[in-house]
Scaffold this active site. Structure first.
Site, PDB file in Angstrom:
ATOM      1  CB  CYS A 169     -22.332  -8.716  -9.496  1.00 17.60           C
ATOM      2  SG  CYS A 169     -20.905  -8.548 -10.597  1.00 17.60           S
ATOM      3  CG  HIS A 178     -23.510  -5.021 -12.229  1.00 13.66           C
ATOM      4  ND1 HIS A 178     -23.153  -5.719 -11.101  1.00 13.66           N
ATOM      5  CD2 HIS A 178     -24.822  -4.692 -12.061  1.00 13.66           C
ATOM      6  CE1 HIS A 178     -24.185  -5.789 -10.271  1.00 13.66           C
ATOM      7  NE2 HIS A 178     -25.218  -5.176 -10.845  1.00 13.66           N
ATOM      8  CG  ASP A 224     -28.798  -6.000  -9.314  1.00 12.65           C
ATOM      9  OD1 ASP A 224     -28.323  -6.875  -8.570  1.00 12.65           O
ATOM     10  OD2 ASP A 224     -28.091  -5.182  -9.924  1.00 12.65           O
ATOM     11  CD  GLU A 227     -27.604  -2.660  -5.163  1.00 15.48           C
ATOM     12  OE1 GLU A 227     -28.178  -1.806  -4.482  1.00 15.48           O
ATOM     13  OE2 GLU A 227     -26.431  -2.981  -4.983  1.00 15.48           O
TER      14      GLU A 227
END
Length: 452
Positions: free
Chosen positions: A241, A268, A285, A288
């Site tokens: 991430c 995160h 994000d 995602e």
């Protein structure tokens, strides 16, 4: 003859306007009253000050049992009093301040024109802008079909970032958990950390993860450097991430959008992009492929969050309220520093980043900060109103808490915010609703060190 002369004199003399004369007299009378009133108020104020005891005499009114230099009484029992920014005093708050100042340097690296030019060379601009133009026209047509004066859901630049997001997730960057063996392509097992080699250190890797091939006959080792340099990530095109948010945020900056890098205390990181069309910051994000889904981590993943701090080239903002809509359910205790100290740190970073800006630019950014603060406050108000709306008359009569009732909107939010396959979610160490926040300690430490 005399009457004739009188008539001539009356005709030659100016006629007096009675209305104007009355108006002038009224105005003069009003001014006289106003002056008299101000003189009376000034006289009373002087008499009141002369009759009042001097500040040094206040000490004589204290009870004999209380020292003259005693501190003022504590008002800790009061609630909802606006906080006043306060500089950190204890060691824990100072460490938190130093960490946030260090994290605030990340967006500054994306202001390098050479880096942004290099980033544009790897982006298929024609594809991105064609998709953005098509989506923008569709959204505009949908808005016009709803009636005159309706505004499209997203602007053209928003559609550019949405197209860039799809390309980045589907075609450009790769998620890496345990790198496969380069000799036999078998899975590997983490065995610890290793010191970076000179070439790895030169490219910005401060730590290197070490993995061993799971096949006994192979025994090969794989090194996985954790790079923080966005220029290097344009070449490696892989990571977790931290690398995803770093590289994607830089690409958003390259195509002309204002970006934020959002750090979360629960290991995160993600991106926020400013939408000129909507006049607010949008959650993005890249891991995602999520656009404007701030409740993804709480209602989608079932995680509890404590701090969400957004850093940009213009400063910093505590945006936790955007992602934790129900603090009693999804919020963790904030123990890194007192809230007044957090406000001081945010103000300090903003002042540092805006010190060289013009007065007009500072004024514009301050207005933007005020609008965002109202937005974040509105989330808290909406959360309270939502909880109150769930209270039934039976709950009030029985004196019990509101009974949990199924919420179809929350279920829809869960379905739309939990993206990717089960394997994809498991590979990131993220569970679904109600999953524990405790992940594999090795991976958690790696991600924490990388994001910080």
């Amino acid at each position: 003859m005399a009457d004739h002369n009188a008539t001539q004199r009356g005709a030659s003399e100016p006629r007096i306007d009675s209305d104007k004369l009355a108006s002038d007299l009224t105005e003069r009378f009003r001014q006289v009253l106003s002056t008299k009133r101000m003189n009376e108020l000034t006289t009373r104020s002087v008499q009141s000050r002369s009759a009042s005891p001097a500040p040094r005499d206040f000490g004589t009114l204290q009870p004999p049992s209380q020292p003259h230099n005693a501190p003022p009484p504590s008002y800790s029992s009061l609630r909802n009093i606006p906080l006043i920014p306060q500089a950190p005093q204890d060691a824990r708050s100072v460490r938190f301040k130093n960490m946030l100042h260090s994290l605030s340097n990340m967006p500054i690296r994306w202001e390098n024109p050479g880096l942004l030019d290099e980033a544009l060379r790897v982006v298929p601009l024609e594809q991105i802008y064609n998709e953005a133009e098509e989506e923008s026209q569709i959204l505009q047509a949908e808005a016009e079909s709803l009636g005159a004066g309706k505004k499209a859901a997203w602007g053209y630049q928003d559609c550019v970032i949405r197209a860039l997001l799809r390309w980045f997730k589907r075609s450009f960057f790769t998620w890496v958990n345990n790198p496969p063996c380069s000799r036999c392509y078998s899975p590997t097992i983490a065995v610890g950390m290793a010191a970076p080699l000179p070439d790895e250190q030169a490219r910005g890797a401060n730590q290197v993860e070490l993995y061993k091939c799971s096949v006994e006959g192979c025994g090969s080792y794989e090194r996985y450097p954790r790079y923080n340099d966005a220029f290097v990530l344009l070449q490696t095109r892989k990571g977790r991430c931290g690398e995803w948010a770093n590289c994607f945020s830089m690409l958003c900056r390259a195509v002309g959008s204002r970006v934020r890098w959002v750090w979360n205390s629960e290991d995160h990181v993600w991106t926020e992009v400013y939408s000129v069309h909507r006049k607010r910051w949008i959650h993005v994000d890249a891991c995602e492929e999520a656009w404007d889904k701030p409740r993804l981590y709480t209602e989608g993943w079932g995680k509890k969050l404590a701090y969400c701090i957004a850093f940009s080239a213009d400063g910093a903002m505590d945006v936790t309220r955007r992602y934790v809509r129900n603090p009693s359910k999804w919020g963790l205790e904030r123990t890194r520093a007192p809230e007044a100290v957090v406000l001081h740190i945010m103000d300090e970073i903003r002042a540092m980043r805006r010190s060289n800006l013009s007065k007009q630019e500072k004024f514009r950014l301050e207005g933007e900060d005020m609008r965002e603060d109202r937005e974040l406050r509105q989330y808290v108000i909406s959360s309270i109103a939502n909880e109150v709306s769930k209270i039934t008359p039976e709950d009030i009569l029985n004196g019990s808490a509101a009974t949990a009732r199924p919420d179809p909107d929350a279920q829809k939010a869960l379905e739309s915010r939990t993206s990717g396959s089960t394997e994809w979610i498991r590979s990131r160490g993220e569970g679904g609703r109600g999953a524990s926040n405790q992940q594999n300690s090795r991976d958690r430490d790696h991600r924490r060190d990388h994001t910080r």
